[in-house]
Design a protein around this motif. Structure first.
Motif, PDB file in Angstrom:
ATOM      1  N   PRO A 242      47.542  35.789  36.006  1.00  0.00           N
ATOM      2  CA  PRO A 242      47.838  37.122  36.570  1.00  0.00           C
ATOM      3  C   PRO A 242      47.305  38.384  35.737  1.00  0.00           C
ATOM      4  CG  PRO A 242      49.950  36.144  36.085  1.00  0.00           C
ATOM      5  CD  PRO A 242      48.892  35.219  35.575  1.00  0.00           C
ATOM      6  N   ASP A 243      47.141  38.090  34.296  1.00  0.00           N
ATOM      7  CA  ASP A 243      46.872  39.353  33.473  1.00  0.00           C
ATOM      8  C   ASP A 243      46.034  39.984  34.007  1.00  0.00           C
ATOM      9  OD1 ASP A 243      48.886  38.212  32.182  1.00  0.00           O
ATOM     10  OD2 ASP A 243      47.798  37.689  30.358  1.00  0.00           O
ATOM     11  N   ILE A 244      44.975  39.836  34.704  1.00  0.00           N
ATOM     12  CA  ILE A 244      43.959  40.477  35.139  1.00  0.00           C
ATOM     13  C   ILE A 244      43.836  41.352  36.251  1.00  0.00           C
ATOM     14  CG2 ILE A 244      42.775  38.821  36.834  1.00  0.00           C
ATOM     15  CD1 ILE A 244      39.826  39.225  35.383  1.00  0.00           C
ATOM     16  N   VAL A 245      44.985  40.999  37.033  1.00  0.00           N
ATOM     17  CA  VAL A 245      45.205  41.583  38.353  1.00  0.00           C
ATOM     18  C   VAL A 245      45.366  43.321  37.886  1.00  0.00           C
ATOM     19  CG1 VAL A 245      46.591  42.088  40.221  1.00  0.00           C
ATOM     20  CG2 VAL A 245      46.037  39.707  39.593  1.00  0.00           C
ATOM     21  N   THR A 246      45.967  43.541  36.746  1.00  0.00           N
ATOM     22  CA  THR A 246      46.209  45.170  36.757  1.00  0.00           C
ATOM     23  C   THR A 246      45.145  45.929  36.320  1.00  0.00           C
ATOM     24  OG1 THR A 246      46.573  44.769  34.557  1.00  0.00           O
ATOM     25  CG2 THR A 246      48.591  44.658  35.708  1.00  0.00           C
ATOM     26  N   VAL A 247      43.970  45.367  36.185  1.00  0.00           N
ATOM     27  CA  VAL A 247      42.473  45.829  35.641  1.00  0.00           C
ATOM     28  C   VAL A 247      41.645  45.904  36.809  1.00  0.00           C
ATOM     29  CG1 VAL A 247      43.149  45.691  33.176  1.00  0.00           C
ATOM     30  CG2 VAL A 247      41.585  44.106  34.356  1.00  0.00           C
ATOM     31  N   LEU A 248      41.825  44.891  37.891  1.00  0.00           N
ATOM     32  CA  LEU A 248      40.793  44.817  38.758  1.00  0.00           C
ATOM     33  C   LEU A 248      40.788  46.160  39.684  1.00  0.00           C
ATOM     34  CD1 LEU A 248      41.701  41.269  40.285  1.00  0.00           C
ATOM     35  CD2 LEU A 248      39.804  42.253  38.745  1.00  0.00           C
ATOM     36  N   GLN A 249      39.429  46.576  40.134  1.00  0.00           N
ATOM     37  CA  GLN A 249      38.924  47.549  41.006  1.00  0.00           C
ATOM     38  C   GLN A 249      38.455  46.686  42.341  1.00  0.00           C
ATOM     39  OE1 GLN A 249      36.624  50.278  38.954  1.00  0.00           O
ATOM     40  NE2 GLN A 249      37.829  50.229  37.226  1.00  0.00           N
ATOM     41  N   LYS A 250      38.381  47.561  43.360  1.00  0.00           N
ATOM     42  CA  LYS A 250      37.925  47.208  44.751  1.00  0.00           C
ATOM     43  C   LYS A 250      36.357  46.580  44.394  1.00  0.00           C
ATOM     44  CE  LYS A 250      36.867  48.745  49.177  1.00  0.00           C
ATOM     45  NZ  LYS A 250      36.905  49.744  50.112  1.00  0.00           N
ATOM     46  N   GLY A 251      35.960  45.383  44.899  1.00  0.00           N
ATOM     47  CA  GLY A 251      34.786  44.863  44.799  1.00  0.00           C
ATOM     48  C   GLY A 251      34.471  44.030  43.556  1.00  0.00           C
ATOM     49  N   ASP A 252      35.423  44.198  42.542  1.00  0.00           N
ATOM     50  CA  ASP A 252      35.333  43.175  41.375  1.00  0.00           C
ATOM     51  C   ASP A 252      35.288  41.855  41.710  1.00  0.00           C
ATOM     52  OD1 ASP A 252      35.099  45.190  39.591  1.00  0.00           O
ATOM     53  OD2 ASP A 252      37.239  45.041  38.960  1.00  0.00           O
ATOM     54  N   LEU A 253      34.422  40.997  40.913  1.00  0.00           N
ATOM     55  CA  LEU A 253      34.525  39.321  40.999  1.00  0.00           C
ATOM     56  C   LEU A 253      34.813  39.122  39.930  1.00  0.00           C
ATOM     57  CD1 LEU A 253      33.441  36.847  42.226  1.00  0.00           C
ATOM     58  CD2 LEU A 253      31.285  37.253  41.310  1.00  0.00           C
ATOM     59  N   VAL A 254      35.770  37.981  39.895  1.00  0.00           N
ATOM     60  CA  VAL A 254      36.404  37.262  38.810  1.00  0.00           C
ATOM     61  C   VAL A 254      36.028  35.852  38.873  1.00  0.00           C
ATOM     62  CG1 VAL A 254      38.739  36.579  37.762  1.00  0.00           C
ATOM     63  CG2 VAL A 254      38.516  38.640  39.151  1.00  0.00           C
ATOM     64  N   ILE A 255      35.429  35.474  37.560  1.00  0.00           N
ATOM     65  CA  ILE A 255      34.827  34.245  37.423  1.00  0.00           C
ATOM     66  C   ILE A 255      35.680  33.322  36.298  1.00  0.00           C
ATOM     67  CG2 ILE A 255      32.848  32.387  37.016  1.00  0.00           C
ATOM     68  CD1 ILE A 255      31.201  34.835  37.897  1.00  0.00           C
ATOM     69  N   ARG A 256      36.557  32.353  36.928  1.00  0.00           N
ATOM     70  CA  ARG A 256      37.295  31.473  35.851  1.00  0.00           C
ATOM     71  C   ARG A 256      37.056  30.175  36.277  1.00  0.00           C
ATOM     72  NH1 ARG A 256      42.927  34.564  37.140  1.00  0.00           N
ATOM     73  NH2 ARG A 256      43.145  35.698  35.109  1.00  0.00           N
ATOM     74  N   ASP A 257      37.469  29.337  35.229  1.00  0.00           N
ATOM     75  CA  ASP A 257      37.707  27.661  35.476  1.00  0.00           C
ATOM     76  C   ASP A 257      38.800  27.370  36.204  1.00  0.00           C
ATOM     77  OD1 ASP A 257      39.413  27.496  33.257  1.00  0.00           O
ATOM     78  OD2 ASP A 257      37.994  27.162  31.858  1.00  0.00           O
ATOM     79  N   LEU A 258      38.909  25.976  36.144  1.00  0.00           N
ATOM     80  CA  LEU A 258      40.235  25.587  36.627  1.00  0.00           C
ATOM     81  C   LEU A 258      41.474  25.847  36.022  1.00  0.00           C
ATOM     82  CD1 LEU A 258      39.197  22.072  38.378  1.00  0.00           C
ATOM     83  CD2 LEU A 258      40.199  24.020  39.458  1.00  0.00           C
ATOM     84  N   GLY A 259      41.445  26.062  34.599  1.00  0.00           N
ATOM     85  CA  GLY A 259      42.804  26.263  33.950  1.00  0.00           C
ATOM     86  C   GLY A 259      43.484  27.519  34.442  1.00  0.00           C
ATOM     87  N   TYR A 260      42.953  28.352  35.041  1.00  0.00           N
ATOM     88  CA  TYR A 260      43.363  29.621  35.604  1.00  0.00           C
ATOM     89  C   TYR A 260      43.950  29.544  36.864  1.00  0.00           C
ATOM     90  CZ  TYR A 260      41.630  31.880  31.256  1.00  0.00           C
ATOM     91  OH  TYR A 260      41.183  32.004  30.246  1.00  0.00           O
ATOM     92  N   TRP A 261      43.591  28.359  37.698  1.00  0.00           N
ATOM     93  CA  TRP A 261      43.994  28.233  39.106  1.00  0.00           C
ATOM     94  C   TRP A 261      45.511  28.582  39.370  1.00  0.00           C
ATOM     95  CZ3 TRP A 261      41.118  26.543  43.328  1.00  0.00           C
ATOM     96  CH2 TRP A 261      41.812  26.250  44.360  1.00  0.00           C
ATOM     97  N   SER A 262      45.589  29.535  40.505  1.00  0.00           N
ATOM     98  CA  SER A 262      46.836  29.974  40.884  1.00  0.00           C
ATOM     99  C   SER A 262      46.585  30.875  42.256  1.00  0.00           C
ATOM    100  CB  SER A 262      47.448  31.084  39.801  1.00  0.00           C
ATOM    101  OG  SER A 262      48.597  31.670  40.572  1.00  0.00           O
ATOM    102  N   LEU A 263      47.263  30.073  42.997  1.00  0.00           N
ATOM    103  CA  LEU A 263      46.951  30.592  44.740  1.00  0.00           C
ATOM    104  C   LEU A 263      47.805  32.095  44.634  1.00  0.00           C
ATOM    105  CD1 LEU A 263      47.380  27.726  46.738  1.00  0.00           C
ATOM    106  CD2 LEU A 263      45.138  29.026  46.417  1.00  0.00           C
ATOM    107  N   LYS A 264      48.872  32.187  44.124  1.00  0.00           N
ATOM    108  CA  LYS A 264      49.494  33.451  43.747  1.00  0.00           C
ATOM    109  C   LYS A 264      48.589  34.626  43.243  1.00  0.00           C
ATOM    110  CE  LYS A 264      53.860  35.562  42.169  1.00  0.00           C
ATOM    111  NZ  LYS A 264      55.196  35.274  41.500  1.00  0.00           N
ATOM    112  N   THR A 265      48.071  34.267  42.068  1.00  0.00           N
ATOM    113  CA  THR A 265      47.045  35.166  41.719  1.00  0.00           C
ATOM    114  C   THR A 265      45.890  35.325  42.583  1.00  0.00           C
ATOM    115  OG1 THR A 265      47.672  34.373  39.454  1.00  0.00           O
ATOM    116  CG2 THR A 265      45.834  35.665  39.490  1.00  0.00           C
TER     117      THR A 265
END
Length: 175
Positions: A62-85
């Motif tokens: 969830p750390d990334i959510v605070t810095v996101l802007q409209k239209g950003d794309l986040v690329i991650r592997d399965l280690g960060y899997w979280s439906l809530k995030t």
């Protein structure tokens, strides 16, 4: 486009109190985990954290959510899997790209359950190399997402099977 991943670094054993790693027959190891985020458009590191090996990637999802802007794309592997995030990312009108986590419930947009394996086998029989579907992810979460499946080339399939067989033989040898 934000790429996020982690890596581990083995440290001298005397640092195990600060960076506890895995235990083995020789005692406690010291391992640091580096969480790293990079903006691929400008090649800038936007976040770096030094943690213990025992801090999972999912803890930092969830750390990334605070810095996101409209239209950003986040690329991650399965280690960060979280439906809530993922839902929080979507709420910021941003996007995420991750692999499918085996066993996660998928539903068609109509609400009916999707048997992914059956669907992919049918696509294969019809000669399709890619499948794209709008789906709802998670039994409770029902998060709207786009699922994209690309048929793995036969050479890669054989390579993965060979690797799995070697791993299986190694495990049998340890018993």
């Amino acid at each position: 486009v934000l790429l996020e991943d982690s890596t581990c670094i083995n440290l001298p054993k005397n640092l195990a109190d600060f960076f506890p790693g895995a235990k083995n027959r020789h005692g406690q190891n010291a391992t640091a985990k580096i969480q790293f985020r990079m903006n691929l458009f400008n090649d800038l590191c936007t976040a770096i954290k030094l943690n213990s090996f025992k801090d999972s990637d999912a803890k930092h999802a969830p750390d990334i959510v605070t810095v996101l802007q409209k239209g950003d794309l986040v690329i991650r592997d399965l280690g960060y899997w979280s439906l809530k995030t993922f839902r929080a990312i979507a709420a910021k009108q941003a996007y995420f790209l991750t692999r499918y986590k085996f066993g996660t419930c998928l539903f068609r947009v109509s609400g009916e359950s999707l048997d992914l394996l059956k669907h992919l086998k049918k696509a294969h029989r019809n000669g399709q190399q890619t499948v794209q579907l709008d789906v709802l992810v998670g039994k409770k979460e029902q998060l709207p997402a786009r699922l994209i499946a690309i048929k793995t080339p036969q050479t890669e399939v054989l390579k993965r099977k060979k690797k799995a067989n070697r791993r299986e033989q190694t495990e049998k040898g340890k018993r």
